[in-house]
Motif scaffolding. Sequence first.
Motif, PDB file in Angstrom:
ATOM      1  N   ARG A  38     -59.417  -8.689  10.651  1.00 19.78           N
ATOM      2  CA  ARG A  38     -60.531  -8.066  11.455  1.00 19.78           C
ATOM      3  C   ARG A  38     -59.376  -6.303  11.314  1.00 19.78           C
ATOM      4  O   ARG A  38     -58.094  -7.271  12.110  1.00 19.78           O
ATOM      5  N   ASP A  41     -61.162  -0.041  14.963  1.00 19.27           N
ATOM      6  CA  ASP A  41     -62.634   0.810  14.896  1.00 19.27           C
ATOM      7  C   ASP A  41     -62.138   1.434  13.617  1.00 19.27           C
ATOM      8  O   ASP A  41     -61.203   2.114  13.972  1.00 19.27           O
ATOM      9  N   THR A  65     -65.533  -1.854  11.655  1.00 24.34           N
ATOM     10  CA  THR A  65     -66.093  -1.927  12.014  1.00 24.34           C
ATOM     11  C   THR A  65     -66.483  -0.339  11.283  1.00 24.34           C
ATOM     12  O   THR A  65     -65.411   0.205  12.300  1.00 24.34           O
ATOM     13  N   SER A 118     -70.704  -3.133  10.019  1.00 29.54           N
ATOM     14  CA  SER A 118     -69.759  -4.106  10.729  1.00 29.54           C
ATOM     15  C   SER A 118     -69.709  -4.290   8.798  1.00 29.54           C
ATOM     16  O   SER A 118     -70.568  -4.411   7.995  1.00 29.54           O
TER      17      SER A 118
END
Length: 146
Positions: A38, A41, A65, A118
């Motif tokens: 990941r 953000d 995200t 996402s």
Amino acid sequence: MIRRLTAALVAATLSTPAMAAPLCDDMGFAGLLAACNRGEDINITLASGKPLGEDVTLQSGAYYTLVIEADGSAELAVEGASFFRAIWMNEIVINKIEVRPMAIDSIEFDKAGVVEMSFIAIKPGTHVMKIPGSTGETQQIKFSIQ
């Protein structure tokens, strides 16, 4: 014969496009959705007369995200068909309701609110998300997927 085979292998290796590596080596059962894959953000604020934010660089194959927050100062939207077609959307969360769309073109806010999306960045290139009808540089964000 061996020279030709070696030359063919070298040529094939040199002509294949470079592949982006995932953010982690051992993603396990979750694959691309693994926590270690990941990116940070991405936050966008929709406010009347204010810039959307700074341009963003994403890595193909990484999970992100995107949080879009409207302050309610005006009825505003963001559009970016090119960007939305260059990603795989896992889900969009609106008022704690999860939506799993095939594709979208835009998101519009009639009043203050938050949308969380996402996704996995897929298609390399530069893709623009902007406020519809706007022409100013500050009213758009460029997403560069590498």
